[in-house]
Motif scaffolding. Structure first.
Motif, PDB file in Angstrom:
ATOM      1  N   GLY A  66     -13.892   3.861 -16.761  1.00 21.69           N
ATOM      2  CA  GLY A  66     -12.610   3.452 -16.199  1.00 21.69           C
ATOM      3  C   GLY A  66     -11.578   3.056 -17.234  1.00 21.69           C
ATOM      4  N   ARG A  67     -11.733   3.553 -18.451  1.00 24.53           N
ATOM      5  CA  ARG A  67     -10.762   3.238 -19.497  1.00 24.53           C
ATOM      6  C   ARG A  67      -9.727   4.355 -19.599  1.00 24.53           C
ATOM      7  NH1 ARG A  67     -15.599   1.024 -21.528  1.00 24.53           N
ATOM      8  NH2 ARG A  67     -15.378  -0.978 -22.605  1.00 24.53           N
ATOM      9  N   LYS A  68      -8.506   3.988 -19.851  1.00 30.81           N
ATOM     10  CA  LYS A  68      -7.448   4.977 -20.059  1.00 30.81           C
ATOM     11  C   LYS A  68      -7.015   4.891 -21.519  1.00 30.81           C
ATOM     12  CE  LYS A  68      -5.724   4.909 -15.309  1.00 30.81           C
ATOM     13  NZ  LYS A  68      -6.254   6.236 -15.000  1.00 30.81           N
ATOM     14  N   ARG A  69      -7.426   5.878 -22.288  1.00 32.85           N
ATOM     15  CA  ARG A  69      -7.090   5.934 -23.703  1.00 32.85           C
ATOM     16  C   ARG A  69      -6.825   7.394 -24.072  1.00 32.85           C
ATOM     17  NH1 ARG A  69      -8.250   1.281 -22.773  1.00 32.85           N
ATOM     18  NH2 ARG A  69      -9.453  -0.220 -24.017  1.00 32.85           N
ATOM     19  N   PRO A  70      -5.827   7.669 -24.880  1.00 35.78           N
ATOM     20  CA  PRO A  70      -5.708   9.017 -25.434  1.00 35.78           C
ATOM     21  C   PRO A  70      -6.804   9.244 -26.472  1.00 35.78           C
ATOM     22  CG  PRO A  70      -4.016   7.580 -26.337  1.00 35.78           C
ATOM     23  CD  PRO A  70      -4.719   6.782 -25.281  1.00 35.78           C
ATOM     24  N   VAL A  71      -7.316  10.453 -26.536  1.00 30.11           N
ATOM     25  CA  VAL A  71      -8.321  10.837 -27.526  1.00 30.11           C
ATOM     26  C   VAL A  71      -7.654  11.757 -28.533  1.00 30.11           C
ATOM     27  CG1 VAL A  71     -10.515  11.999 -27.928  1.00 30.11           C
ATOM     28  CG2 VAL A  71     -10.199  10.612 -25.865  1.00 30.11           C
ATOM     29  N   VAL A  72      -7.713  11.376 -29.794  1.00 29.59           N
ATOM     30  CA  VAL A  72      -7.024  12.114 -30.853  1.00 29.59           C
ATOM     31  C   VAL A  72      -8.041  12.580 -31.891  1.00 29.59           C
ATOM     32  CG1 VAL A  72      -5.305  11.988 -32.691  1.00 29.59           C
ATOM     33  CG2 VAL A  72      -4.904  10.808 -30.504  1.00 29.59           C
ATOM     34  N   LYS A  95     -12.376   0.253 -28.288  1.00 34.32           N
ATOM     35  CA  LYS A  95     -11.762  -1.069 -28.420  1.00 34.32           C
ATOM     36  C   LYS A  95     -10.309  -0.957 -28.896  1.00 34.32           C
ATOM     37  CE  LYS A  95     -16.110  -3.477 -29.340  1.00 34.32           C
ATOM     38  NZ  LYS A  95     -16.918  -4.237 -30.332  1.00 34.32           N
ATOM     39  N   LEU A  96      -9.970   0.191 -29.474  1.00 32.55           N
ATOM     40  CA  LEU A  96      -8.605   0.438 -29.920  1.00 32.55           C
ATOM     41  C   LEU A  96      -7.808   1.112 -28.795  1.00 32.55           C
ATOM     42  CD1 LEU A  96      -9.361   1.818 -33.495  1.00 32.55           C
ATOM     43  CD2 LEU A  96      -8.627  -0.498 -32.883  1.00 32.55           C
ATOM     44  N   PRO A  97      -6.485   1.047 -28.842  1.00 36.00           N
ATOM     45  CA  PRO A  97      -5.678   1.694 -27.798  1.00 36.00           C
ATOM     46  C   PRO A  97      -5.723   3.215 -27.855  1.00 36.00           C
ATOM     47  CG  PRO A  97      -4.273   0.699 -29.478  1.00 36.00           C
ATOM     48  CD  PRO A  97      -5.655   0.225 -29.760  1.00 36.00           C
ATOM     49  N   VAL A  98      -6.130   3.773 -28.999  1.00 36.98           N
ATOM     50  CA  VAL A  98      -6.296   5.214 -29.159  1.00 36.98           C
ATOM     51  C   VAL A  98      -7.701   5.469 -29.695  1.00 36.98           C
ATOM     52  CG1 VAL A  98      -5.508   7.294 -30.347  1.00 36.98           C
ATOM     53  CG2 VAL A  98      -3.844   5.566 -29.611  1.00 36.98           C
ATOM     54  N   VAL A  99      -8.399   6.434 -29.095  1.00 35.42           N
ATOM     55  CA  VAL A  99      -9.748   6.775 -29.543  1.00 35.42           C
ATOM     56  C   VAL A  99      -9.649   7.937 -30.535  1.00 35.42           C
ATOM     57  CG1 VAL A  99     -12.015   7.633 -28.856  1.00 35.42           C
ATOM     58  CG2 VAL A  99     -10.811   5.978 -27.411  1.00 35.42           C
ATOM     59  N   PHE A 100      -9.962   7.657 -31.784  1.00 33.76           N
ATOM     60  CA  PHE A 100      -9.925   8.686 -32.823  1.00 33.76           C
ATOM     61  C   PHE A 100     -11.328   9.244 -33.036  1.00 33.76           C
ATOM     62  CE2 PHE A 100      -6.372   5.831 -33.878  1.00 33.76           C
ATOM     63  CZ  PHE A 100      -5.336   6.751 -33.965  1.00 33.76           C
ATOM     64  N   VAL A 101     -11.451  10.570 -33.023  1.00 34.96           N
ATOM     65  CA  VAL A 101     -12.735  11.226 -33.270  1.00 34.96           C
ATOM     66  C   VAL A 101     -12.518  12.333 -34.301  1.00 34.96           C
ATOM     67  CG1 VAL A 101     -13.622  10.745 -30.950  1.00 34.96           C
ATOM     68  CG2 VAL A 101     -12.408  12.893 -31.389  1.00 34.96           C
TER      69      VAL A 101
END
Length: 249
Positions: free
Chosen positions: A202-208, A143-149
Motif C-alpha cells: 500500500g505504498r505509493k512511491r515512484p520507482v527509478v 523508506k525514501l520518497p523515491v525507490v531507486f533500483v
C-alpha cells in the motif's frame, strides 16, 4: 531413517530444512550459535562441533553470513566431518557465484571449491535469490520518497520453502556432486519487483532505475545470476507477498 546435521538450523532456510527432514522421519541435529541443542560458532569450531558431527549420515550446510568468516567456518566443518567419517555434505550456494564478482559470491564459490577438494562426499545446489531477501531490500529502499533500483537488472526469486524441500531430498540420498541449478518461476526486472512490493504494502512511491558502473553491475545486467533454463520453482514473488500480507510490510 538417517541422522542429519543442519548448520544454520535456526535461520530462515535451515529452520525449514529441519522441519522438512523431521516430517520425513529423520533425526535432525540443529547447529547454530543460537541453537539450544548444539550451540556452536563454526568460525571457532572445537569439541562442541565434533560432538555435533559425530555419528551423522549427512550434513546440510546452510550457515552463512555476509559479514565474513564463511571460509573459516567451512574449513572447521570439513575437518570435523573428515574426523567423524561423515559420508555426505550438502551445500547451498547461489547461481552466478562463478560469474558475478561480488565479494560474497566469491566467498561462496571459494567454499564450493573447498568442499569439492575435501575428500568428503558432496552435493552442491545453487539457487537464485530468495523472496524474503528482496522484501528486506525493498523495505529499506521504500523508506525514501523515491525507490531507486539498479537500472536494467533482472532477478528470478525463488520460494525458500521449495529450496528447503529440495535440500532435504538431496540430504536423504547419496552424494551426487553439482546438481542442476534451481530458479524461481519468473524473470522480472528489479523495478517491476519493487512495484509489486509497493502495491502489496500500500505504498505509493515512484520507482527509478539508476545506471551503475563496474563489472559486478554488468554481470547482473547480463543475467549472470539467473537460471532461466531451470525455472523449476512454482511460487512467484506476488504469491509470496499475498501469503505474507505484503512480506510483513
Amino acid at each position: 531413517m538417517a541422522t542429519i546435521l543442519v548448520t544454520g538450523g535456526t535461520g530462515t532456510l535451515g529452520r525449514l530444512v529441519t522441519e522438512r527432514l523431521r516430517a520425513d522421519g529423520h533425526e535432525v541435529r540443529v547447529l547454530s550459535r543460537r541453537s539450544p541443542e548444539h550451540p556452536v560458532d563454526l568460525r571457532v569450531g572445537g569439541p562442541a562441533l565434533d560432538a555435533a558431527v559425530a555419528g551423522v549420515s549427512a550434513i546440510v550446510h546452510c550457515a552463512s553470513t555476509q559479514r565474513g568468516g564463511d571460509e573459516r567456518s567451512a574449513r572447521h566443518l570439513l575437518d570435523a566431518a573428515r574426523r567423524a567419517g561423515v559420508p555426505h555434505l550438502v551445500y547451498i550456494s547461489i547461481v552466478g557465484v562463478d560469474q558475478v564478482p561480488l565479494g560474497y559470491y566469491r566467498t561462496k564459490f571459494a567454499v564450493e571449491r573447498m568442499i569439492e577438494g575435501s575428500g568428503v562426499g558432496w552435493t552442491i545446489l545453487r539457487t537464485t535469490q530468495f523472496h524474503d531477501l528482496l522484501v528486506r531490500v525493498f523495505r529499506g529502499l521504500a523508506k525514501l520518497p523515491v525507490v531507486f533500483v539498479p537500472a536494467g537488472v533482472p532477478d528470478q526469486p525463488v520460494e525458500v520453502a521449495e529450496v528447503a524441500e529440495r535440500l532435504a531430498e538431496l540430504a536423504a540420498g547419496a552424494p551426487v556432486g553439482r546438481v542442476a541449478d534451481m530458479g524461481g518461476p519468473e524473470v522480472q526486472t528489479l523495478a517491476d519487483l519493487a512495484r509489486a512490493y509497493l502495491r502489496a504494502t500500500g505504498r505509493k512511491r515512484p520507482v527509478v532505475g539508476v545506471r551503475l558502473f563496474g563489472k559486478t553491475y554488468r554481470e547482473f545486467r547480463a543475467g549472470g545470476h539467473l537460471a532461466p533454463e531451470q525455472a523449476v520453482g512454482k511460487g512467484t514473488f506476488e504469491d509470496y507477498l499475498r501469503a505474507r500480507g505484503g512480506g510483513s510490510r
